[in-house]
Design a protein around this motif. Structure first.
Motif, PDB file in Angstrom:
ATOM      1  N   GLY A 213      68.105  59.401  48.117  1.00  0.00           N
ATOM      2  CA  GLY A 213      67.484  58.776  49.277  1.00  0.00           C
ATOM      3  C   GLY A 213      66.230  57.997  48.974  1.00  0.00           C
ATOM      4  O   GLY A 213      65.522  57.569  49.893  1.00  0.00           O
ATOM      5  N   TRP A 214      65.936  57.766  47.675  1.00  0.00           N
ATOM      6  CA  TRP A 214      64.696  57.093  47.271  1.00  0.00           C
ATOM      7  C   TRP A 214      65.022  55.662  46.861  1.00  0.00           C
ATOM      8  O   TRP A 214      65.839  55.421  45.983  1.00  0.00           O
ATOM      9  CB  TRP A 214      64.062  57.834  46.106  1.00  0.00           C
ATOM     10  N   GLY A 215      64.385  54.695  47.490  1.00  0.00           N
ATOM     11  CA  GLY A 215      64.621  53.302  47.144  1.00  0.00           C
ATOM     12  C   GLY A 215      64.712  52.440  48.388  1.00  0.00           C
ATOM     13  O   GLY A 215      64.618  52.919  49.519  1.00  0.00           O
ATOM     14  N   ILE A 216      64.903  51.132  48.181  1.00  0.00           N
ATOM     15  CA  ILE A 216      65.002  50.172  49.281  1.00  0.00           C
ATOM     16  C   ILE A 216      66.459  50.064  49.694  1.00  0.00           C
ATOM     17  O   ILE A 216      67.314  49.748  48.856  1.00  0.00           O
ATOM     18  CB  ILE A 216      64.462  48.797  48.850  1.00  0.00           C
ATOM     19  N   PRO A 217      66.800  50.312  50.961  1.00  0.00           N
ATOM     20  CA  PRO A 217      68.206  50.274  51.382  1.00  0.00           C
ATOM     21  C   PRO A 217      68.811  48.882  51.215  1.00  0.00           C
ATOM     22  O   PRO A 217      68.137  47.859  51.398  1.00  0.00           O
ATOM     23  CB  PRO A 217      68.148  50.675  52.860  1.00  0.00           C
ATOM     24  N   VAL A 218      70.092  48.853  50.857  1.00  0.00           N
ATOM     25  CA  VAL A 218      70.825  47.591  50.835  1.00  0.00           C
ATOM     26  C   VAL A 218      70.946  47.083  52.272  1.00  0.00           C
ATOM     27  O   VAL A 218      71.306  47.852  53.177  1.00  0.00           O
ATOM     28  CB  VAL A 218      72.227  47.799  50.214  1.00  0.00           C
ATOM     29  N   PRO A 219      70.649  45.812  52.521  1.00  0.00           N
ATOM     30  CA  PRO A 219      70.755  45.289  53.881  1.00  0.00           C
ATOM     31  C   PRO A 219      72.156  45.496  54.462  1.00  0.00           C
ATOM     32  O   PRO A 219      73.158  45.115  53.859  1.00  0.00           O
ATOM     33  CB  PRO A 219      70.462  43.790  53.705  1.00  0.00           C
ATOM     34  N   GLY A 220      72.205  46.163  55.608  1.00  0.00           N
ATOM     35  CA  GLY A 220      73.473  46.388  56.284  1.00  0.00           C
ATOM     36  C   GLY A 220      74.303  47.530  55.756  1.00  0.00           C
ATOM     37  O   GLY A 220      75.398  47.790  56.271  1.00  0.00           O
ATOM     38  N   ASP A 221      73.821  48.272  54.743  1.00  0.00           N
ATOM     39  CA  ASP A 221      74.599  49.377  54.185  1.00  0.00           C
ATOM     40  C   ASP A 221      73.655  50.488  53.726  1.00  0.00           C
ATOM     41  O   ASP A 221      73.264  50.551  52.558  1.00  0.00           O
ATOM     42  CB  ASP A 221      75.466  48.906  53.019  1.00  0.00           C
ATOM     43  N   PRO A 222      73.278  51.384  54.630  1.00  0.00           N
ATOM     44  CA  PRO A 222      72.337  52.453  54.278  1.00  0.00           C
ATOM     45  C   PRO A 222      72.905  53.480  53.298  1.00  0.00           C
ATOM     46  O   PRO A 222      72.160  54.341  52.823  1.00  0.00           O
ATOM     47  CB  PRO A 222      72.023  53.100  55.635  1.00  0.00           C
ATOM     48  N   SER A 223      74.207  53.385  52.974  1.00  0.00           N
ATOM     49  CA  SER A 223      74.779  54.308  51.990  1.00  0.00           C
ATOM     50  C   SER A 223      74.411  53.911  50.565  1.00  0.00           C
ATOM     51  O   SER A 223      74.722  54.642  49.619  1.00  0.00           O
ATOM     52  CB  SER A 223      76.312  54.354  52.123  1.00  0.00           C
ATOM     53  N   GLN A 224      73.772  52.752  50.407  1.00  0.00           N
ATOM     54  CA  GLN A 224      73.392  52.256  49.085  1.00  0.00           C
ATOM     55  C   GLN A 224      71.914  51.845  49.092  1.00  0.00           C
ATOM     56  O   GLN A 224      71.379  51.421  50.119  1.00  0.00           O
ATOM     57  CB  GLN A 224      74.233  51.023  48.718  1.00  0.00           C
ATOM     58  N   VAL A 225      71.264  51.975  47.919  1.00  0.00           N
ATOM     59  CA  VAL A 225      69.928  51.430  47.744  1.00  0.00           C
ATOM     60  C   VAL A 225      69.987  50.355  46.673  1.00  0.00           C
ATOM     61  O   VAL A 225      70.851  50.361  45.802  1.00  0.00           O
ATOM     62  CB  VAL A 225      68.887  52.505  47.348  1.00  0.00           C
ATOM     63  N   ILE A 226      69.066  49.394  46.762  1.00  0.00           N
ATOM     64  CA  ILE A 226      69.012  48.326  45.773  1.00  0.00           C
ATOM     65  C   ILE A 226      68.630  48.921  44.416  1.00  0.00           C
ATOM     66  O   ILE A 226      67.677  49.693  44.304  1.00  0.00           O
ATOM     67  CB  ILE A 226      67.997  47.249  46.191  1.00  0.00           C
ATOM     68  N   TYR A 227      69.420  48.589  43.397  1.00  0.00           N
ATOM     69  CA  TYR A 227      69.174  49.071  42.041  1.00  0.00           C
ATOM     70  C   TYR A 227      67.739  48.758  41.636  1.00  0.00           C
ATOM     71  O   TYR A 227      67.234  47.665  41.888  1.00  0.00           O
ATOM     72  CB  TYR A 227      70.183  48.402  41.105  1.00  0.00           C
ATOM     73  N   VAL A 228      67.076  49.719  41.015  1.00  0.00           N
ATOM     74  CA  VAL A 228      65.646  49.642  40.774  1.00  0.00           C
ATOM     75  C   VAL A 228      65.226  48.358  40.052  1.00  0.00           C
ATOM     76  O   VAL A 228      64.206  47.751  40.374  1.00  0.00           O
ATOM     77  CB  VAL A 228      65.147  50.891  40.014  1.00  0.00           C
ATOM     78  N   TRP A 229      66.036  47.920  39.084  1.00  0.00           N
ATOM     79  CA  TRP A 229      65.639  46.722  38.352  1.00  0.00           C
ATOM     80  C   TRP A 229      65.712  45.473  39.218  1.00  0.00           C
ATOM     81  O   TRP A 229      64.867  44.581  39.112  1.00  0.00           O
ATOM     82  CB  TRP A 229      66.507  46.558  37.101  1.00  0.00           C
ATOM     83  N   ILE A 230      66.729  45.391  40.055  1.00  0.00           N
ATOM     84  CA  ILE A 230      66.858  44.227  40.927  1.00  0.00           C
ATOM     85  C   ILE A 230      65.712  44.201  41.932  1.00  0.00           C
ATOM     86  O   ILE A 230      65.115  43.160  42.211  1.00  0.00           O
ATOM     87  CB  ILE A 230      68.229  44.244  41.639  1.00  0.00           C
ATOM     88  N   ASP A 231      65.396  45.354  42.457  1.00  0.00           N
ATOM     89  CA  ASP A 231      64.242  45.509  43.349  1.00  0.00           C
ATOM     90  C   ASP A 231      62.951  45.134  42.613  1.00  0.00           C
ATOM     91  O   ASP A 231      62.161  44.313  43.073  1.00  0.00           O
ATOM     92  CB  ASP A 231      64.257  46.959  43.845  1.00  0.00           C
ATOM     93  N   ALA A 232      62.743  45.698  41.417  1.00  0.00           N
ATOM     94  CA  ALA A 232      61.475  45.543  40.712  1.00  0.00           C
ATOM     95  C   ALA A 232      61.221  44.107  40.292  1.00  0.00           C
ATOM     96  O   ALA A 232      60.079  43.617  40.363  1.00  0.00           O
ATOM     97  CB  ALA A 232      61.444  46.452  39.484  1.00  0.00           C
ATOM     98  N   LEU A 233      62.235  43.407  39.836  1.00  0.00           N
ATOM     99  CA  LEU A 233      62.034  42.045  39.353  1.00  0.00           C
ATOM    100  C   LEU A 233      61.494  41.113  40.435  1.00  0.00           C
ATOM    101  O   LEU A 233      60.769  40.167  40.133  1.00  0.00           O
ATOM    102  CB  LEU A 233      63.344  41.490  38.790  1.00  0.00           C
ATOM    103  N   THR A 234      61.826  41.405  41.677  1.00  0.00           N
ATOM    104  CA  THR A 234      61.358  40.528  42.746  1.00  0.00           C
ATOM    105  C   THR A 234      59.858  40.630  42.973  1.00  0.00           C
ATOM    106  O   THR A 234      59.271  39.809  43.689  1.00  0.00           O
ATOM    107  CB  THR A 234      62.077  40.823  44.073  1.00  0.00           C
ATOM    108  N   ASN A 235      59.206  41.628  42.350  1.00  0.00           N
ATOM    109  CA  ASN A 235      57.765  41.801  42.580  1.00  0.00           C
ATOM    110  C   ASN A 235      56.978  40.555  42.216  1.00  0.00           C
ATOM    111  O   ASN A 235      55.897  40.312  42.767  1.00  0.00           O
ATOM    112  CB  ASN A 235      57.240  43.013  41.800  1.00  0.00           C
TER     113      ASN A 235
END
Length: 521
Positions: A213-235
């Motif tokens: 349950g830790w991470g940024i939810p995928v838009p429109g699909d709360p059963s998934q979170v955005i993979y940490v690297w994809i999330d992190a690179l956008t910083n």
């Protein structure tokens, strides 16, 4: 007027305290940012913390505390290190709490999806939690992760995928045209070879269950979170307020003259392939270069929390001081290859180059001007000699050498050119022997008095240039050097102007700028 420049260090996982490898990257990125500012450029220097990682969750579980508690505690250790290292950062972004990041990462996903580059399918692969990365069997070393030397776990789940394969030719065009540089050349060759070998689509989400349950939810699909690297690179763009249309993003990314990421070799693929492809899909500008450093090693092995051989950088700073540590990282270690950190070598280089070389030079010159010229820098008098011209040439050569080396992101070579000027200046003192000139002048020798004036002016000019050249590398002590000669400018002047404005200034006699280390390495 030029546009802004963007420089970033990577945002590290915060599953444990920082180690000396983090300090290396921080100091490298800082000296690059400071040098560009010295040249008059408008620079935004960014770092932060990568908090939405399964590594952080597992570390918290092992301690019996919440992930939030662990992350908040460990982020403070990294922020303390940044203060200890005297980084000139402009911002520090946190990926689990900064709303600008959460909104921005979500928006990047939506743009990529709108471009038809995200799809869902079942997947099974070998996953290293330490790297937060899937590996193919061919990439393993004796069945182990090549970074952490432990077997990856077999993971099977349904994830969202990014159509990385669609961007193979565009990436190659960007590399070969110079739109996106990878420094050094050896890393460029590795990246191009990897892309030319054929790109496969990559998984960019994790199940919420496996992520605890830790991470940024995928838009429109709360059963998934955005993979940490994809999330992190956008910083790199979310920190600039991209999602909100902030002017920072326009100046330091969209219209910037350069967008530079400083990173370790273990994450080259993420920054030089995956991230640019994501930006292509989202229709956003690419970084202009990724600058890849090697690892700090101990007996040839990477310093790592996972391997249990991490060196506490704050402890090293407490023991030797910030100047000694920054100098060891920037003057002794390669900017691009692995290198062993050695405390005995740190003490030796500090003592020889800084305490005996530069510190003694500044102290001697300030003391002699105080004694023989009432603490005021004189105007040159009499005929110039070959040794004066030789020192002037060395000033010009050192400035040119430092500028050229830093354009290649080679901090070690840059500091070698600074060392050339330190040695030339000390040699100039010894060959002119102002104490002998002073004795002759006191006996009425006007030629000796005029010669002493020229020597003192040339030496203070050299010291001013040394202080300016060292500002990116040793900012605190460089400021002290500049105070000695009354220099307030933080701009690197043309070598032809190295003596301008000095005559008539009062010399400040300093306490030892590089005090002796009273420790045994």
């Amino acid at each position: 007027m030029s546009n802004g420049s963007f420089i970033s260090a990577t945002i590290p996982y915060v599953n444990a305290r920082p180690h000396l490898g983090h300090a290396l990257e921080y100091v490298q990125a800082d000296c690059f940012a400071r040098f560009q500012r010295l040249q008059g450029r408008d620079v935004f220097f960014l770092t932060g913390s990568d908090e939405n990682s399964l590594k952080n969750v597992i570390a918290a579980e092992a301690e019996g505390i919440s992930t939030r508690e662990l992350v908040d505690r460990n982020v403070a250790y990294f922020q303390d290190l940044i203060e200890q290292l005297k980084l000139s950062k402009d911002d520090f972004i946190r990926t689990s709490v900064d709303q600008r990041h959460i909104e921005g990462a979500t928006r990047v996903w939506e743009l990529i999806a709108a471009n038809g580059d995200i799809y869902k399918r079942s997947y099974e692969g070998l996953y290293c939690v330490g790297c937060e990365q899937f590996y193919s069997p061919a990439e393993l070393v004796d069945g182990n992760c090549p970074e952490h030397l432990v077997p990856p776990e077999l993971v099977s789940e349904e994830n969202y995928f990014f159509r990385l394969s669609r961007y193979q030719n565009q990436l190659l065009d960007a590399f070969k045209s110079g739109e996106l540089r990878v420094v050094p050349k050896s890393r460029y060759n590795e990246v191009v070879s990897f892309v030319e070998s054929g790109l496969m689509d990559i998984s960019i989400s994790r199940s919420t269950e496996r992520a605890r349950g830790w991470g940024i939810p995928v838009p429109g699909d709360p059963s998934q979170v955005i993979y940490v690297w994809i999330d992190a690179l956008t910083n790199y763009i979310t920190a600039l307020g991209w999602a909100a249309g902030d002017d920072l993003y326009k100046r330091y990314w969209e219209e910037a003259d350069s967008r530079t990421h400083v990173l370790g070799k273990g994450v080259t693929r993420f920054h030089s392939v995956y991230w640019p492809a994501m930006l292509m899909s989202a229709g956003l500008p690419l970084p202009t270069e990724t600058v890849v450093h090697g690892y700090i090693t101990a007996n040839g092995r990477k310093l790592s929390k996972s391997l249990g051989n991490a060196v506490d950088p704050v402890g090293v700073i407490d023991k030797y001081g910030i100047d000694a540590v920054r100098y060891a990282l920037l003057a002794d270690l390669s900017p691009f290859e692995d290198g062993d950190f050695n405390e005995e070598r740190l003490v030796q280089r500090y003592t020889t180059d800084l305490a005996n070389g530069l510190g003694n030079l500044v102290s001697r010159v300030a003391s002699m001007i105080g004694r023989y010229r009432d603490g005021t820098i004189p105007q040159a008098a009499g005929e110039l000699e070959e040794q004066d011209e030789r020192l002037a040439r060395q000033v010009a050569e050192s400035v040119e050498g430092v500028v050229t080396a830093m354009s290649r992101y080679d901090h070690r070579e840059a500091l070698s050119h600074v060392g050339d000027l330190i040695r030339a200046s000390n040699s100039y003192v010894d060959s002119n022997a102002p104490w002998h000139l002073a004795k002759a002048a006191a006996a009425g020798d006007e030629t000796a008095s005029a010669r002493m004036d020229t020597v003192f002016l040339y030496l203070t000019g050299a010291i001013r240039q040394l202080g300016l050249l060292l500002l990116p590398f040793l900012p605190t002590s460089a400021e002290e050097i500049l105070k000695v000669v009354g220099e307030e400018s933080h701009r690197l002047a043309e070598p032809s102007a190295w003596l301008d404005g000095l005559p008539g200034r009062a010399i400040e006699r300093p306490e030892p700028i590089f005090p002796r280390l009273d420790v045994v390495a």
